[in-house]
Write an enzyme that holds these catalytic residues in place. Structure first.
Site, PDB file in Angstrom:
ATOM      1  N   ASP A 502       0.860  -1.188   0.000  1.00 37.12           N
ATOM      2  CA  ASP A 502       0.000   0.000   0.000  1.00 37.12           C
ATOM      3  C   ASP A 502       0.897   1.239   0.000  1.00 37.12           C
ATOM      4  OD1 ASP A 502      -2.314   1.496   0.194  1.00 37.12           O
ATOM      5  OD2 ASP A 502      -2.666   1.090   2.313  1.00 37.12           O
ATOM      6  N   GLU A 505       2.718   5.034  -3.995  1.00 38.92           N
ATOM      7  CA  GLU A 505       2.715   5.952  -5.145  1.00 38.92           C
ATOM      8  C   GLU A 505       4.071   6.651  -5.366  1.00 38.92           C
ATOM      9  OE1 GLU A 505      -0.938   4.659  -3.954  1.00 38.92           O
ATOM     10  OE2 GLU A 505       0.358   5.850  -2.683  1.00 38.92           O
ATOM     11  N   ASP A 578      -8.981   4.047  -2.064  1.00 37.53           N
ATOM     12  CA  ASP A 578      -9.829   4.529  -0.965  1.00 37.53           C
ATOM     13  C   ASP A 578     -11.161   5.092  -1.445  1.00 37.53           C
ATOM     14  OD1 ASP A 578      -7.749   3.762   0.595  1.00 37.53           O
ATOM     15  OD2 ASP A 578      -6.905   5.758   0.839  1.00 37.53           O
TER      16      ASP A 578
END
Length: 905
Positions: A502, A505, A578
């Site tokens: 997770d 990015e 999300d």
């Protein structure tokens, strides 16, 4: 998990007009081509055609290289003829340098060069002044480059002696005389919010326009919270490809979210074309679809040479960094197979990962895990995997356990193993700055972290507080990181533990746009701006490699990643991040997953129920029903959300969710076979209707229903208190059956279908055979020996075909030791047969086909018999329903591995 209070504020993210290279390209290159081709410089080899183009003002030469690859694919590369320094070239994304085919010069005259493909129906026309290229098929223009004159290169320059006065820059001075405006162009530095981005190598952006002739439907370029069909963009509202952590991302917004695949495809009846733009820096895409009068090439007959109006879509790509321009163009036929050639196909997932996953931020401790696991058995709901978010670690130090809450992680995993279930834990890329934390101290000693522009380890804030970020672009770091998953190194891990990447990015809580500074420095001194969109791709690659290595190359990995790039499908699964517990997010999840699927990432899903907030029971039920028919099926919720295990919403809702999850488990043989097709032939598991019905224009913009493989049409219910839905059953020549009731639908076309809360509309297409299990088990592993059934849906000719792929569901033996089974089922002339499609397969199972249901059989049979390979004949017990025309054959006991036939008289 994601940054909460910080990311909701939209002003933390740039609008297009706040991006300097976008402003420069819009301002300085608005439609008159600056380039001319020097056709005297043409050289031809077995591999390619090369020639120079020159910028009319600054006289800088660029080298253009064109080659053809099998499958009517053309590759175009452009680079400076004599660059000041090497340009970044994206490594590791293409699986191989494809075999080229020889182009030949068919015609050359003043100002025009005609190149002929091996397949003589294709030609490339290069026009010298202004420079542009046309790809033609049978004298019809399919695609052209630079026909709007928007080709734009910022060549590398030495830094100005005084950073503040860059007026020597000719283009800038020409476009702007005021000092304030010069600063606006952000050539050597760029401000956003309180952040200053220093550009050590100055401006070096690139832009090119393409025109797709005859096309008005374009798709692809994930990831955006947007419609399936790409929309026209206006000034300042381009599609952005820049991986960002956006909590509760807004619906119908073209800002880039967690991942990027710079792959766009256009479709019209009989043809699909595509453009793959191999660039990992920030990229913006402008789209404009219009009907335009165009000339047909003069070589056509007088009749067709008349002007005519055809639609056309113009696509303008703009990237911050001119990485050796590498563009792959596909002419005709379906474009999806570009993944087979270039990017690699979807990894074959372990079977357990196609079951249901239960996740929450966070399951508190070992007791909580045990109670949730027991809850599924108590309520008789199948599930395969329980997940642990960041709170399971010792102070957000990944590869560790909280010693109070998870005192004995191995014992916890042994309990799960006895239940034939698995565990997934989160492993994020940021590493807590703590000299006592082995991962940090080793990473620091070895110089494995990304550096800031001054050569120090880049530090940013993330879940653990101050953190450093591993430089996954370095192969040595990836190898070391993979070694951290070894059982002896990752204390408390076992072979039923799998991984979730997770925040990759990468997410940096107080960074510009909540990510890493673009002037941070990676392996081989490349700036972060060059590699930004590859960061998550590389973490998932290293993680998957680690899980394979820990099993000595024997076991398939499962890794879910939030951030991704083209080719991420080779390493595992992706989810949409999300989302919110709102009806609109359920609705938009369908086009988002379809876009990922056609971009090559088949193993994708959205958080069931919505990550943020509390779904009303009806929404939760509808989301389970949709998720059960989507590739990756995981319920997940945020720390702030109320608990929402599927039995907490009253007996009626528990019963409906149980039924939806069981349907998923019954369907696993079909789903696993679809993943085998994705793995071997790059066919998406979840498909927009137009892929199955490429001639039917009414399917081209449909995004509220989809095909699961070629056999099932699924229409999730996405409206509150819906009593009916409007379903398009495509193709007047097609036959469709209700998947649960077996009734033949009256007609194809748009139908109003009544719905209750109990289930969502699913239809089986006539002409298909679907393999299923006869009943669901507690998890996939409990179901290995459960018998199979076949649902045979007849088309208008009374025929059907389908297949079943089977292996051990977890190892690489299917690949290395031919331990697989691939069967083909055919129904024609009242005979259903099972045959082996690949004699090399040697996997053995004692399982049998226990029942067969044949839908759409016109009349009641007099007798039904089975015929085995050794000539034995046996009468079959059958029932025929005159209302539905469905024939049910029971107590068959036909071997899954053997050839056999069923004869209907």
């Amino acid at each position: 998990s994601s940054v909460q209070d910080e990311a909701v504020d939209k002003s933390k993210f740039k609008e297009c007009n706040q991006i300097a290279f976008y402003r420069r390209q819009k301002l300085l290159q608005s439609g008159k081509s600056s380039y001319r081709a020097l056709l005297d410089s043409v050289t031809l080899s077995d591999d390619n055609v090369k020639f120079h183009i020159i910028h009319e003002d600054n006289k800088i030469l660029l080298q253009v290289e064109i080659c053809e690859i099998e499958g009517n694919i053309f590759r175009l590369k452009i680079n400076e003829a004599a660059p000041l320094r090497a340009r970044y070239e994206v490594p590791d994304v293409l699986i191989r340098e494809p075999t080229t085919q020889r182009l030949s010069i068919s015609h050359k005259e003043a100002g025009i060069l005609m190149l002929k493909s091996v397949n003589e129906e294709y030609q490339l026309q290069v026009t010298a002044n202004p420079f542009h290229i046309e790809l033609q098929f049978k004298d019809e223009i399919v695609l052209s480059m630079n026909s709007n004159g928007l080709l734009y290169f910022e060549h590398l320059q030495p830094p100005p002696s005084d950073r503040k006065t860059t007026a020597e820059n000719k283009e800038k001075a020409a476009s702007d005389s005021s000092k304030g405006k010069q600063e606006d162009l952000g050539l050597w530095q760029e401000k956003f919010d309180s952040f200053l981005d220093i550009k050590a190598h100055g401006p070096s952006s690139v832009g090119v326009d393409f025109s797709l002739h005859g096309f008005e439907h374009v798709y692809g370029i994930p990831q955006h919270t947007e419609t399936l069909l790409l929309k026209n963009t206006s000034d300042g509202d381009a599609y952005r490809l820049y991986n960002l952590d956006i909590f509760g991302h807004k619906i119908h917004d073209k800002i880039g979210i967690y991942g990027s695949v710079p792959f766009l495809l256009a479709h019209k009846p009989n043809r699909t074309s595509g453009i793959f733009w191999l660039n990992s820096s920030e990229t913006l895409v402008d789209i404009s679809t219009k009907a335009a009068a165009e000339h047909v090439p003069s070589r056509s007959t007088a009749e067709t040479a008349k002007q005519r109006v055809v639609p056309r879509t113009d696509v303008r790509w703009m990237s911050e960094k001119f990485q050796r321009l590498d563009i792959i163009l596909k002419g005709i036929n379906t474009i999806i197979f570009i993944h087979t050639f270039f990017l690699g196909t979807q990894a074959l997932p372990p079977l357990f990962s196609l079951g249901y996953h239960q996740c929450r931020w966070n399951y508190e401790d070992e007791q909580d895990v045990k109670a949730v696991d027991a809850g599924f058995d108590e309520h008789d709901i199948p599930y395969d995997v329980i997940w642990l978010d960041i709170e399971h670690t010792d102070g957000k130090r990944y590869f560790t356990w909280d010693k109070k809450k998870f005192q004995n992680p191995k014992r916890m995993q042994e309990l799960l193993r006895k239940k034939k279930r698995k565990l997934v834990v989160i492993v994020d890329p940021h590493i807590k700055v703590d000299p006592k934390y082995a991962l940090y101290s080793q990473g620091k000693d070895k110089g494995y972290f990304v550096k800031d522009r001054n050569g120090q380890d880049f530090e940013g804030i993330c879940w653990p507080g101050s953190s450093c970020y591993l430089d996954f672009t370095n192969p040595e770091v990836r190898k070391w990181y993979a070694d951290q998953f070894a059982f002896k190194t990752y204390k408390g891990s076992t072979d039923i533990l799998f991984v979730w990447n997770d925040m990759n990015e990468p997410s940096v809580f107080r960074g510009a746009e909540l990510t890493m500074q673009k002037d941070a420095v990676h392996y081989s001194s490349w700036e972060h701006r060059e590699v930004h969109n590859l960061y998550g791709f590389y973490q998932q690659m290293a993680t998957a490699d680690g899980l394979i290595k820990r099993s000595l190359g024997k076991e398939r990995p499962f890794v879910l990643t939030r951030s991704f790039f083209a080719g991420s499908q080779k390493y595992g699964a992706v989810w949409t991040g999300d989302n919110k517990a709102e009806w609109e997010y359920l609705k938009i999840s369908i086009p988002m997953l379809l876009t990922l699927s056609i971009a090559g990432i088949s193993f994708c899903g959205a958080d069931v129920g919505g990550f943020i907030g509390d779904p009303e029971p009806e929404l939760l039920v509808r989301w389970y029903q949709a998720g059960a028919y989507q590739p990756f099926f995981r319920g997940h919720s945020n720390m702030e959300s109320k608990r929402r295990e599927p039995w907490l919403f009253g007996e009626k809702n528990t019963q409906i969710i149980r039924e939806a999850v069981r349907e998923r488990y019954l369907l696993l043989p079909y789903l696993y076979t679809l993943f085998y097709r994705a793995h071997t032939a790059a066919e998406p598991v979840m498909r927009p209707l137009w892929i199955e019905f490429p001639e039917k224009i009414d399917t081209f913009s449909v995004e509220n229903e989809y095909m699961l493989g070629n056999a099932l049409l699924v229409h999730p219910v996405t409206e509150r208190e819906a009593e009916s839905v409007s379903v398009l059953l495509p193709g007047s020549e097609e036959v469709w059956y209700d998947f649960r009731k077996f009734t033949r639908m009256e007609a194809a076309g748009t139908l109003k279908i009544p719905v209750t809360l109990e289930n969502i509309p699913v239809f089986q297409r006539g002409g298909t055979v679907i393999p299923l299990k006869t009943r669901a088990g507690k998890s996939t592993e409990w179901m290995i020996d459960i018998s199979y059934e076949l649902h045979v849906a007849l088309d208008t000719e009374g025929c059907a075909k389908g297949e079943l792929y089977l292996d051990d569901g977890h190892s690489f033996q299917y690949l290395h030791e031919k331990q697989f089974l691939h069967r083909k089922f055919t129904f024609q002339k009242q005979v259903l047969s099972s045959r082996c499609t690949d004699e090399k397969g040697q996997y053995h199972t004692t399982c049998v086909f226990e029942q067969v249901i044949i839908l759409g059989l016109g009349q009641q049979p007099m007798s039904v018999t089975t015929h085995s390979k050794d000539g034995k004949e046996k009468e079959v017990v059958f029932t025929y329903d005159t209302k539905t025309s469905a024939l049910k054959l029971e107590q068959l006991a036909l071997s899954v591995v053997a050839d056999w036939e069923i004869h209907i008289k």
